[in-house]
Write a protein that holds these residues in place. Structure first.
Motif, PDB file in Angstrom:
ATOM      1  N   VAL A   1       0.813  -1.214   0.000  1.00  0.00           N
ATOM      2  CA  VAL A   1       0.000   0.000   0.000  1.00  0.00           C
ATOM      3  C   VAL A   1       0.846   1.263   0.000  1.00  0.00           C
ATOM      4  O   VAL A   1       0.326   2.353  -0.274  1.00  0.00           O
ATOM      5  CB  VAL A   1      -0.967   0.021   1.204  1.00  0.00           C
ATOM      6  CG1 VAL A   1      -2.016  -1.075   1.055  1.00  0.00           C
ATOM      7  CG2 VAL A   1      -0.218  -0.123   2.531  1.00  0.00           C
ATOM      8  N   VAL A   2       2.132   1.145   0.288  1.00  0.00           N
ATOM      9  CA  VAL A   2       3.012   2.316   0.280  1.00  0.00           C
ATOM     10  C   VAL A   2       4.383   1.915  -0.255  1.00  0.00           C
ATOM     11  O   VAL A   2       4.985   0.952   0.235  1.00  0.00           O
ATOM     12  CB  VAL A   2       3.180   2.930   1.690  1.00  0.00           C
ATOM     13  CG1 VAL A   2       4.249   4.031   1.660  1.00  0.00           C
ATOM     14  CG2 VAL A   2       1.872   3.480   2.220  1.00  0.00           C
ATOM     15  N   ILE A   3       4.851   2.648  -1.287  1.00  0.00           N
ATOM     16  CA  ILE A   3       6.236   2.564  -1.730  1.00  0.00           C
ATOM     17  C   ILE A   3       6.803   3.973  -1.663  1.00  0.00           C
ATOM     18  O   ILE A   3       6.325   4.879  -2.361  1.00  0.00           O
ATOM     19  CB  ILE A   3       6.364   2.005  -3.151  1.00  0.00           C
ATOM     20  CG1 ILE A   3       5.875   0.548  -3.204  1.00  0.00           C
ATOM     21  CG2 ILE A   3       7.807   2.103  -3.641  1.00  0.00           C
ATOM     22  CD1 ILE A   3       5.899  -0.049  -4.586  1.00  0.00           C
ATOM     23  N   GLN A   4       7.765   4.158  -0.824  1.00  0.00           N
ATOM     24  CA  GLN A   4       8.375   5.482  -0.687  1.00  0.00           C
ATOM     25  C   GLN A   4       8.994   5.915  -2.018  1.00  0.00           C
ATOM     26  O   GLN A   4       9.776   5.180  -2.620  1.00  0.00           O
ATOM     27  CB  GLN A   4       9.438   5.421   0.420  1.00  0.00           C
ATOM     28  CG  GLN A   4      10.103   6.741   0.725  1.00  0.00           C
ATOM     29  CD  GLN A   4      10.992   6.633   1.945  1.00  0.00           C
ATOM     30  OE1 GLN A   4      10.511   6.623   3.079  1.00  0.00           O
ATOM     31  NE2 GLN A   4      12.301   6.531   1.719  1.00  0.00           N
ATOM     32  N   ASP A   5       8.601   7.094  -2.495  1.00  0.00           N
ATOM     33  CA  ASP A   5       9.113   7.658  -3.753  1.00  0.00           C
ATOM     34  C   ASP A   5       8.916   6.690  -4.925  1.00  0.00           C
ATOM     35  O   ASP A   5       9.818   6.464  -5.748  1.00  0.00           O
ATOM     36  CB  ASP A   5      10.605   8.014  -3.626  1.00  0.00           C
ATOM     37  CG  ASP A   5      10.851   9.022  -2.509  1.00  0.00           C
ATOM     38  OD1 ASP A   5       9.960   9.861  -2.260  1.00  0.00           O
ATOM     39  OD2 ASP A   5      11.936   8.953  -1.897  1.00  0.00           O
ATOM     40  N   LYS A   6       7.708   6.158  -5.030  1.00  0.00           N
ATOM     41  CA  LYS A   6       7.417   5.168  -6.065  1.00  0.00           C
ATOM     42  C   LYS A   6       7.654   5.713  -7.472  1.00  0.00           C
ATOM     43  O   LYS A   6       8.010   4.960  -8.395  1.00  0.00           O
ATOM     44  CB  LYS A   6       5.971   4.696  -5.915  1.00  0.00           C
ATOM     45  CG  LYS A   6       5.583   3.579  -6.889  1.00  0.00           C
ATOM     46  CD  LYS A   6       4.152   3.108  -6.671  1.00  0.00           C
ATOM     47  CE  LYS A   6       3.798   1.984  -7.635  1.00  0.00           C
ATOM     48  NZ  LYS A   6       2.406   1.525  -7.460  1.00  0.00           N
ATOM     49  N   GLU A   7       7.502   7.014  -7.648  1.00  0.00           N
ATOM     50  CA  GLU A   7       7.649   7.588  -8.984  1.00  0.00           C
ATOM     51  C   GLU A   7       9.064   7.405  -9.535  1.00  0.00           C
ATOM     52  O   GLU A   7       9.287   7.485 -10.763  1.00  0.00           O
ATOM     53  CB  GLU A   7       7.276   9.062  -8.965  1.00  0.00           C
ATOM     54  CG  GLU A   7       8.141   9.941  -8.070  1.00  0.00           C
ATOM     55  CD  GLU A   7       7.693   9.957  -6.614  1.00  0.00           C
ATOM     56  OE1 GLU A   7       8.248  10.782  -5.844  1.00  0.00           O
ATOM     57  OE2 GLU A   7       6.801   9.157  -6.248  1.00  0.00           O
ATOM     58  N   ASP A   8      10.032   7.138  -8.646  1.00  0.00           N
ATOM     59  CA  ASP A   8      11.406   6.944  -9.116  1.00  0.00           C
ATOM     60  C   ASP A   8      11.531   5.742 -10.051  1.00  0.00           C
ATOM     61  O   ASP A   8      12.447   5.685 -10.878  1.00  0.00           O
ATOM     62  CB  ASP A   8      12.363   6.750  -7.935  1.00  0.00           C
ATOM     63  CG  ASP A   8      12.540   8.028  -7.113  1.00  0.00           C
ATOM     64  OD1 ASP A   8      12.030   9.083  -7.546  1.00  0.00           O
ATOM     65  OD2 ASP A   8      13.193   7.959  -6.056  1.00  0.00           O
ATOM     66  N   TRP A   9      10.606   4.815  -9.932  1.00  0.00           N
ATOM     67  CA  TRP A   9      10.663   3.622 -10.789  1.00  0.00           C
ATOM     68  C   TRP A   9       9.997   3.860 -12.155  1.00  0.00           C
ATOM     69  O   TRP A   9      10.025   2.993 -13.008  1.00  0.00           O
ATOM     70  CB  TRP A   9      10.004   2.435 -10.080  1.00  0.00           C
ATOM     71  CG  TRP A   9      10.918   1.718  -9.118  1.00  0.00           C
ATOM     72  CD1 TRP A   9      11.681   0.631  -9.372  1.00  0.00           C
ATOM     73  CD2 TRP A   9      11.132   2.044  -7.742  1.00  0.00           C
ATOM     74  NE1 TRP A   9      12.372   0.253  -8.231  1.00  0.00           N
ATOM     75  CE2 TRP A   9      12.052   1.119  -7.203  1.00  0.00           C
ATOM     76  CE3 TRP A   9      10.648   3.048  -6.891  1.00  0.00           C
ATOM     77  CZ2 TRP A   9      12.491   1.128  -5.883  1.00  0.00           C
ATOM     78  CZ3 TRP A   9      11.084   3.072  -5.575  1.00  0.00           C
ATOM     79  CH2 TRP A   9      11.999   2.129  -5.089  1.00  0.00           C
ATOM     80  N   ASN A  10       9.360   5.004 -12.292  1.00  0.00           N
ATOM     81  CA  ASN A  10       8.769   5.390 -13.575  1.00  0.00           C
ATOM     82  C   ASN A  10       7.822   4.320 -14.121  1.00  0.00           C
ATOM     83  O   ASN A  10       7.830   3.985 -15.304  1.00  0.00           O
ATOM     84  CB  ASN A  10       9.876   5.699 -14.604  1.00  0.00           C
ATOM     85  CG  ASN A  10       9.353   6.471 -15.805  1.00  0.00           C
ATOM     86  OD1 ASN A  10       8.378   7.219 -15.697  1.00  0.00           O
ATOM     87  ND2 ASN A  10       9.992   6.285 -16.953  1.00  0.00           N
ATOM     88  N   GLY A  11       7.021   3.740 -13.213  1.00  0.00           N
ATOM     89  CA  GLY A  11       6.007   2.777 -13.637  1.00  0.00           C
ATOM     90  C   GLY A  11       6.489   1.354 -13.820  1.00  0.00           C
ATOM     91  O   GLY A  11       5.685   0.450 -14.057  1.00  0.00           O
ATOM     92  N   THR A  12       7.795   1.119 -13.719  1.00  0.00           N
ATOM     93  CA  THR A  12       8.310  -0.233 -14.002  1.00  0.00           C
ATOM     94  C   THR A  12       7.995  -1.237 -12.897  1.00  0.00           C
ATOM     95  O   THR A  12       8.101  -2.438 -13.114  1.00  0.00           O
ATOM     96  CB  THR A  12       9.830  -0.188 -14.224  1.00  0.00           C
ATOM     97  OG1 THR A  12      10.460   0.375 -13.066  1.00  0.00           O
ATOM     98  CG2 THR A  12      10.170   0.633 -15.450  1.00  0.00           C
ATOM     99  N   LEU A  13       7.607  -0.757 -11.713  1.00  0.00           N
ATOM    100  CA  LEU A  13       7.253  -1.694 -10.640  1.00  0.00           C
ATOM    101  C   LEU A  13       5.867  -2.293 -10.837  1.00  0.00           C
ATOM    102  O   LEU A  13       5.512  -3.263 -10.165  1.00  0.00           O
ATOM    103  CB  LEU A  13       7.290  -0.991  -9.281  1.00  0.00           C
ATOM    104  CG  LEU A  13       8.662  -0.777  -8.636  1.00  0.00           C
ATOM    105  CD1 LEU A  13       8.480  -0.109  -7.281  1.00  0.00           C
ATOM    106  CD2 LEU A  13       9.407  -2.096  -8.467  1.00  0.00           C
TER     107      LEU A  13
END
Length: 446
Positions: free
Chosen positions: A115-127
């Motif tokens: 439910v939470v990934i810190q700074d998820k945008e750093d993966w640019n959608g690849t997660l």
């Protein structure tokens, strides 16, 4: 089950290789082929009584979070590892609204969903196409225990336990609660610890104090698929009288012997039988004549115990007839790593696990269980001892632990290559290693 007059036909001495206990290679194969494939007891249900309560169960290299679901009625389990960098997320036991990895704040709800990934945008959608939820583990419930299995393709718990429920359901383990709980870190292999309770053959030498009042101490044992049990089906002497091995006459008054047996079990162990049973047994001294026969004396102790349990608001299990008691026997090995000995209103349950990669270390749990009236059960915390040096846990446990330590030391001798279990009284051990080797080695040596 064979009749009490039947004994195994022994053609050759049955041997169990010491490698099963001492080999580091065997430990590694257990980690690969045993622990991830079998159903195991993770905890008692009452250890996590409320929605959101959790406990971490560790075995070998695996760590599992077991949690009571938000509805409070069911349980879930997950591998205790963050999919980000592999940190274990939770420790011990407690209450949680979510599971948060303290390394980088990745957070999961009680259903294991990320439910939470810190700074998820750093993966640019690849997660988005990655497995970022916790990996679920199968759970099951039987006997008031929560069971787990890490193999998604495993048989059901019901299939795995068969035929144990047929023999033990009448005892209503699910209606018992913890009386006390121990976790001992012992310098021996987990199988050495387990086998200390898988036969009654050792009683005459190890628990000699019981012989004057235990009655029969000679057992027979039988296999039931992966599992096995022993009992006193051929008994020639009743509880409260001397073991036939002592070659003593039965006393004219057997009442003191019955009371003394219950006293020793209560004061030296406080498990299987209960404090209620001891207090009830004392009453036969005034409610029975001195010339009562052994069967009458023990039977009266049982009935007085039943009345005491009823007065306490719990009673005895209604389906636990003398016939059901006889069929069940005394002791069951639940493959791979549990043993239990039940009575009318109590039981003891043992569990052993490896402690890391050292074949000479294990984690050993003892749970004393008892039937309680509504709201009368105590709040029990597990007493953990990572160093048992110089400590006492009651005479009976101390005697058994002493054997574990000395067996592990003795097995390392160059003069010892195989164990030679008794084919009549130690079938639990024989069947244990047959089944274990099938899992671990893919074939049986025993």
């Amino acid at each position: 089950m064979a009749t009490v007059s039947e004994k195994p036909r022994v053609r050759d001495v049955i041997r169990v290789s010491r490698d099963n206990y001492l080999s580091s290679e065997f430990v590694q194969k257990e980690k690969e082929h045993l622990w991830p494939k079998v159903w195991q007891v993770a905890c008692r249900e009452e250890q996590i009584p409320n929605a959101g309560d959790y406990i971490v169960f560790d075995v070998a290299d695996e760590s599992i979070i077991v949690v009571r679901d938000r509805n409070g009625e069911t349980f879930s389990a997950f591998h205790n590892v963050c999919p980000h960098r592999g940190r274990q997320i939770m420790e011990g036991c407690g209450h949680a609204v979510n599971f948060r990895c303290q390394y980088h704040n990745w957070t999961f709800d009680l259903e294991g969903k990320n439910v939470v990934i810190q700074d998820k945008e750093d993966w640019n959608g690849t997660l988005d196409c990655e497995q970022i939820d916790l990996h679920r583990v199968k759970t099951g419930r039987w006997g008031g225990f929560v069971w787990i299995n890490m193999d998604p393709a495993s048989e059901t718990l019901e299939e795995y336990l068969d035929p144990i429920p047929e023999y033990l359901d009448a005892f209503e383990y699910e209606n018992m609660r913890l009386r006390w709980a121990l976790e001992l870190h012992i310098p021996c292999n987990w199988k050495v610890a387990m086998e200390a309770f898988m036969e009654g053959y050792h009683v005459a030498a190890t628990h000699t104090q019981l012989l004057p009042t235990q009655g029969e101490d000679y057992t027979t044992s039988f296999s039931h698929g992966k599992h096995s049990h022993f009992g006193y089906w051929g008994a020639t002497a009743m509880l409260g009288t001397p073991s036939p091995r002592l070659k003593r006459d039965t006393p004219a008054d057997v009442r003191p012997g019955v009371v003394e047996f219950f006293r020793m079990m209560e004061e030296d162990f406080a498990a299987i039988f209960t404090d209620r049973d001891y207090e009830a047994a004392k009453r036969i001294m005034t409610e029975l004549p001195a010339d009562a026969d052994p069967l009458t004396a023990f039977g009266m102790a049982v009935e007085l115990g039943r009345k005491a349990a009823e007065e306490d608001g719990c009673g005895y299990p209604p389906n636990l007839t003398p016939e059901a008691m006889y069929k069940a026997g005394t002791d069951w090995h639940v493959f791979p790593n549990c043993v239990t000995l039940p009575y009318f209103d109590g039981a003891v349950w043992y569990r052993a696990r490896p402690d890391g990669d050292d074949p000479s270390k294990c984690i050993f749990n003892i749970w004393s269980l008892k039937r309680y009236g509504p709201g009368k059960e105590p709040k029990v915390e597990t007493e953990v001892h990572k160093d048992i040096t110089g400590k006492s846990f009651g005479l009976i446990v101390d005697q058994d632990v002493a054997n574990m330590y000395m067996v592990q030391k003795g097995m390392k001798s160059s003069a010892f290559s195989h164990a030679r279990p008794n084919p009549v009284q130690e079938e639990e051990i024989i069947n244990f290693h047959r089944t274990l080797e099938q899992y671990v080695l893919g074939q049986r040596r025993v």
